[in-house]
Design a protein around this motif. Structure first.
Motif, PDB file in Angstrom:
ATOM      1  N   ASP A 112       0.883  -1.288  -0.087  1.00  0.00           N
ATOM      2  CA  ASP A 112      -0.012   0.041  -0.066  1.00  0.00           C
ATOM      3  C   ASP A 112       0.890   1.369   0.121  1.00  0.00           C
ATOM      4  O   ASP A 112       0.527   2.178  -0.660  1.00  0.00           O
ATOM      5  CB  ASP A 112      -1.106   0.098   1.371  1.00  0.00           C
ATOM      6  CG  ASP A 112      -1.940   1.012   1.402  1.00  0.00           C
ATOM      7  OD1 ASP A 112      -1.967   2.127   0.331  1.00  0.00           O
ATOM      8  OD2 ASP A 112      -2.863   0.927   1.989  1.00  0.00           O
ATOM      9  N   TRP A 113       1.860   1.232   0.925  1.00  0.00           N
ATOM     10  CA  TRP A 113       2.801   2.627   1.013  1.00  0.00           C
ATOM     11  C   TRP A 113       3.508   2.663  -0.146  1.00  0.00           C
ATOM     12  O   TRP A 113       3.357   3.933  -0.829  1.00  0.00           O
ATOM     13  CB  TRP A 113       3.712   2.249   2.267  1.00  0.00           C
ATOM     14  CG  TRP A 113       4.866   3.287   2.198  1.00  0.00           C
ATOM     15  CD1 TRP A 113       4.594   4.503   2.461  1.00  0.00           C
ATOM     16  CD2 TRP A 113       6.155   3.288   1.864  1.00  0.00           C
ATOM     17  NE1 TRP A 113       5.883   5.161   2.563  1.00  0.00           N
ATOM     18  CE2 TRP A 113       6.802   4.228   1.992  1.00  0.00           C
ATOM     19  CE3 TRP A 113       6.904   1.917   1.225  1.00  0.00           C
ATOM     20  CZ2 TRP A 113       8.193   4.404   1.598  1.00  0.00           C
ATOM     21  CZ3 TRP A 113       8.424   2.138   0.946  1.00  0.00           C
ATOM     22  CH2 TRP A 113       9.036   3.284   1.282  1.00  0.00           C
ATOM     23  N   ALA A 114       4.132   1.645  -0.967  1.00  0.00           N
ATOM     24  CA  ALA A 114       4.895   1.641  -2.006  1.00  0.00           C
ATOM     25  C   ALA A 114       4.102   1.904  -3.313  1.00  0.00           C
ATOM     26  O   ALA A 114       4.502   2.688  -4.252  1.00  0.00           O
ATOM     27  CB  ALA A 114       5.579   0.634  -2.275  1.00  0.00           C
ATOM     28  N   GLY A 115       2.735   1.481  -3.457  1.00  0.00           N
ATOM     29  CA  GLY A 115       2.006   1.460  -4.459  1.00  0.00           C
ATOM     30  C   GLY A 115       1.678   3.019  -4.782  1.00  0.00           C
ATOM     31  O   GLY A 115       1.230   3.337  -6.061  1.00  0.00           O
ATOM     32  N   ARG A 116       1.656   3.900  -3.967  1.00  0.00           N
ATOM     33  CA  ARG A 116       1.369   5.132  -4.192  1.00  0.00           C
ATOM     34  C   ARG A 116       2.390   5.824  -5.009  1.00  0.00           C
ATOM     35  O   ARG A 116       2.091   7.104  -5.764  1.00  0.00           O
ATOM     36  CB  ARG A 116       1.058   5.896  -2.942  1.00  0.00           C
ATOM     37  CG  ARG A 116       0.091   5.463  -1.913  1.00  0.00           C
ATOM     38  CD  ARG A 116      -0.107   6.158  -0.601  1.00  0.00           C
ATOM     39  NE  ARG A 116      -0.764   5.227   0.347  1.00  0.00           N
ATOM     40  CZ  ARG A 116      -1.938   5.864   0.962  1.00  0.00           C
ATOM     41  NH1 ARG A 116      -1.923   7.159   1.036  1.00  0.00           N
ATOM     42  NH2 ARG A 116      -2.685   5.235   1.678  1.00  0.00           N
ATOM     43  N   GLY A 117       3.519   5.183  -5.163  1.00  0.00           N
ATOM     44  CA  GLY A 117       4.645   5.816  -6.220  1.00  0.00           C
ATOM     45  C   GLY A 117       4.060   5.544  -7.775  1.00  0.00           C
ATOM     46  O   GLY A 117       4.780   6.181  -8.470  1.00  0.00           O
ATOM     47  N   ALA A 118       3.257   4.645  -7.971  1.00  0.00           N
ATOM     48  CA  ALA A 118       2.900   4.450  -9.307  1.00  0.00           C
ATOM     49  C   ALA A 118       2.587   5.748 -10.168  1.00  0.00           C
ATOM     50  O   ALA A 118       2.650   5.645 -11.297  1.00  0.00           O
ATOM     51  CB  ALA A 118       1.776   3.391  -9.363  1.00  0.00           C
ATOM     52  N   GLY A 119       2.129   6.861  -9.597  1.00  0.00           N
ATOM     53  CA  GLY A 119       1.434   7.764 -10.128  1.00  0.00           C
ATOM     54  C   GLY A 119       2.491   8.909 -10.106  1.00  0.00           C
ATOM     55  O   GLY A 119       2.116  10.350 -10.672  1.00  0.00           O
ATOM     56  N   TYR A 120       3.602   8.977  -9.727  1.00  0.00           N
ATOM     57  CA  TYR A 120       4.620  10.063  -9.385  1.00  0.00           C
ATOM     58  C   TYR A 120       5.194  10.385 -10.693  1.00  0.00           C
ATOM     59  O   TYR A 120       5.581   9.570 -11.591  1.00  0.00           O
ATOM     60  CB  TYR A 120       5.613   9.741  -8.460  1.00  0.00           C
ATOM     61  CG  TYR A 120       5.064   9.597  -7.079  1.00  0.00           C
ATOM     62  CD1 TYR A 120       4.056  10.276  -6.499  1.00  0.00           C
ATOM     63  CD2 TYR A 120       5.895   8.850  -6.053  1.00  0.00           C
ATOM     64  CE1 TYR A 120       3.411  10.195  -5.193  1.00  0.00           C
ATOM     65  CE2 TYR A 120       5.423   8.697  -4.625  1.00  0.00           C
ATOM     66  CZ  TYR A 120       4.237   9.441  -4.448  1.00  0.00           C
ATOM     67  OH  TYR A 120       3.726   9.257  -3.131  1.00  0.00           O
ATOM     68  N   SER A 121       5.319  11.623 -11.072  1.00  0.00           N
ATOM     69  CA  SER A 121       6.107  12.175 -12.318  1.00  0.00           C
ATOM     70  C   SER A 121       7.703  12.116 -12.087  1.00  0.00           C
ATOM     71  O   SER A 121       7.927  12.067 -10.919  1.00  0.00           O
ATOM     72  CB  SER A 121       5.669  13.381 -12.680  1.00  0.00           C
ATOM     73  OG  SER A 121       6.138  14.543 -11.608  1.00  0.00           O
ATOM     74  N   ALA A 122       8.382  12.070 -12.924  1.00  0.00           N
ATOM     75  CA  ALA A 122       9.638  12.267 -13.202  1.00  0.00           C
ATOM     76  C   ALA A 122      10.185  13.603 -12.245  1.00  0.00           C
ATOM     77  O   ALA A 122      11.145  13.396 -11.179  1.00  0.00           O
ATOM     78  CB  ALA A 122      10.393  12.321 -14.401  1.00  0.00           C
ATOM     79  N   ALA A 123       9.341  14.497 -12.335  1.00  0.00           N
ATOM     80  CA  ALA A 123       9.722  15.823 -11.620  1.00  0.00           C
ATOM     81  C   ALA A 123       9.496  15.668 -10.008  1.00  0.00           C
ATOM     82  O   ALA A 123      10.531  16.176  -9.529  1.00  0.00           O
ATOM     83  CB  ALA A 123       8.982  16.956 -12.235  1.00  0.00           C
ATOM     84  N   GLN A 124       8.454  15.001 -10.022  1.00  0.00           N
ATOM     85  CA  GLN A 124       8.328  14.799  -8.238  1.00  0.00           C
ATOM     86  C   GLN A 124       9.364  14.003  -7.912  1.00  0.00           C
ATOM     87  O   GLN A 124       9.723  14.230  -6.692  1.00  0.00           O
ATOM     88  CB  GLN A 124       6.907  13.884  -8.155  1.00  0.00           C
ATOM     89  CG  GLN A 124       5.826  15.231  -8.399  1.00  0.00           C
ATOM     90  CD  GLN A 124       4.435  14.239  -8.492  1.00  0.00           C
ATOM     91  OE1 GLN A 124       4.174  13.348  -9.067  1.00  0.00           O
ATOM     92  NE2 GLN A 124       3.690  14.574  -7.191  1.00  0.00           N
TER      93      GLN A 124
END
Length: 462
Positions: A336-348
């Motif tokens: 759950d914690w790591a899965g939120r990384g799926a939507g991050y942009s390169a800039a983020q």
């Protein structure tokens, strides 16, 4: 004589040298202690009594010949599961990892084997070391010897529990955001995160250190004398340096400038008991001649959130590399914690990584006018054993590491040392941080605190 499993490494070394105790006797006592408590604590993995007794017998012969390999020859030791040890797999506390036995010792394991330490077991950790608890998809949840309903902390969970419970005097953990100091603080033992590069480690990366978890500062220094020896496999390690680790009592407290940090600037606010214990320690140092001044918070929520974002993305990529059926074996909280990384942009992600340097610069600048900085180790006491973190919320998974994380990013040495108890009888740790590369100074001030502090229980009531 005290029970053999409670003896520190310095005492064991003296008794071995005098011929008053055998490494086999000491090792057998630790094995019996592990067998007694492991059904409750779940602190070990790779328990190897036969191998330990064989190594202890070899040490006994060296001592009889008057040729020990080091001051730690024959002393029982345990290494965290992610510290590669020849002949043992490294599953990282995770049921998804299919690990073959390691072909060689990692640097910390190699140094202790060269010193003649007796390896009794590996110690447990949570999945990939990404929690401050002992919750794991591979192991039963590690428990705190002071109250088995509670966590020992993490990610060096088994090491903290084992050190407190008498599983031998020497334990090696790793720390990237507090993973040595948090379990040490919650288990009432000493946990030292050295300067980045002081202890060679493989693989190295930003903020990652290996270091001692022991019951005394003197034992931490004995362990550092071996762990800090050079190893070319770590390209980030510091140049070899002659450090007088045995000169713990050579620090003059008079005139030392100590910063008192009681507000991390983000995350959970420290509970009143933790503030009281650390403030009392500061007053004791002041009475001994130190100059104590408040230190304003220097970590911003933006720094913490950016670093959290970067680690989420890194972990998400690690999980994506697993076959789907193995990915499902990872602890749900981690997914759950790591899965939120799926939507991050390169800039983020780039900005998140940049916050590591921002926090490093802020911490070094804030601490520059002090010789050492005092703070809580954690803002709260040990929490339920089946919770992943004090908040138990993947959205606030890092809210409790406000006092420990900065000194990983800044590469400064920091130690957790017992300082008091809550009203419920749970340990409260004092963190002492020093300037970059002043590892000996941090241990010297921690040793001075052991002498200044009011009497504390010798160990948990288990």
């Amino acid at each position: 004589m005290a029970a053999l499993h409670t003896l520190d490494a310095a005492t064991l070394a003296t008794l071995y040298r005098r011929g008053e105790l055998s490494p086999v006797e000491a090792t057998r006592a630790v094995i019996e202690r592990v067998e007694q408590l492991e059904p409750t604590l779940h602190a070990t993995w790779g328990f190897d009594p036969d191998g330990a007794l064989a190594a202890a017998a070899e040490s006994e012969q060296r001592h009889r010949r008057g040729r020990p390999l080091s001051a730690l020859d024959g002393v029982p030791a345990m290494l965290k599961e992610n510290v590669g040890t020849r002949g043992w797999p490294k599953p990282l506390g995770c049921a998804a990892v299919e690990a073959a036995p390691e072909a060689e010792d990692s640097p910390p394991a190699a140094r202790l084997r060269e010193a003649g330490c007796v390896f009794v077991a590996r110690t447990t950790m949570p999945d990939y070391g990404m929690l401050s608890s002992g919750l794991s998809s591979l192991h039963a949840a590690a428990r705190n010897p002071w109250n088995p309903a509670l966590t020992p902390g993490g990610s060096s969970a088994g090491a903290g529990a084992g050190a407190a419970a008498g599983y031998g005097p020497l334990h090696v953990g790793t720390d990237i955001g507090g993973s040595i100091r948090l379990p040490a603080g919650w288990c009432g033992v000493v946990g030292f995160k050295p300067s980045l590069g002081r202890v060679p480690i493989v693989p190295p990366y930003a903020g990652r250190c290996a270091g001692p978890i022991t019951r005394t500062v003197a034992d931490a220094a004995l362990l550092m004398a071996e762990l800090s020896r050079p190893d070319a496999r770590d390209a980030t390690s510091l140049p070899p340096q002659a450090i007088a680790w045995d000169r713990l009592d050579d620090l003059d407290l008079r005139g030392l400038r100590l910063g008192l940090l009681l507000d991390a600037g983000w995350g959970l606010a420290p509970q009143p008991c933790h503030v009281e214990v650390v403030t009392a320690a500061a007053r004791a140092f002041e009475a001994a001649g130190c100059i104590v001044e408040p230190l304003a918070p220097f970590t911003t929520p933006e720094m913490a959130e950016g670093i959290d974002l970067f680690w989420r993305m890194r972990s998400w990529l690690d999980l994506q590399a697993l076959p789907p059926e193995r990915r499902e074996r990872v602890l749900p909280f981690i997914r759950d914690w790591a899965g939120r990384g799926a939507g991050y942009s390169a800039a983020q992600v780039f900005d998140g990584h940049a916050q590591m340097a921002a926090l490093r610069d802020a911490a070094v600048a804030a601490c520059a006018r002090f010789d050492f900085v005092l703070s809580p180790v954690a803002p709260v006491p040990a929490f339920p054993a089946l919770h992943a973190s004090p908040t138990n919320d993947p959205a606030r998974a890092m809210a409790h590491i406000g006092f420990t994380l900065p000194f990983n990013m800044s590469e400064q040495p920091a130690v957790a040392v017992p300082a008091g108890l809550t009203a419920d009888g749970l340990p409260v740790g004092l963190q002492i941080a020093g300037r970059r590369h002043d590892d000996l100074g941090v241990l010297q001030l921690a040793r001075a605190w052991e002498r200044l502090r009011p009497p504390l229980p010798a160990g948990p009531p288990i």
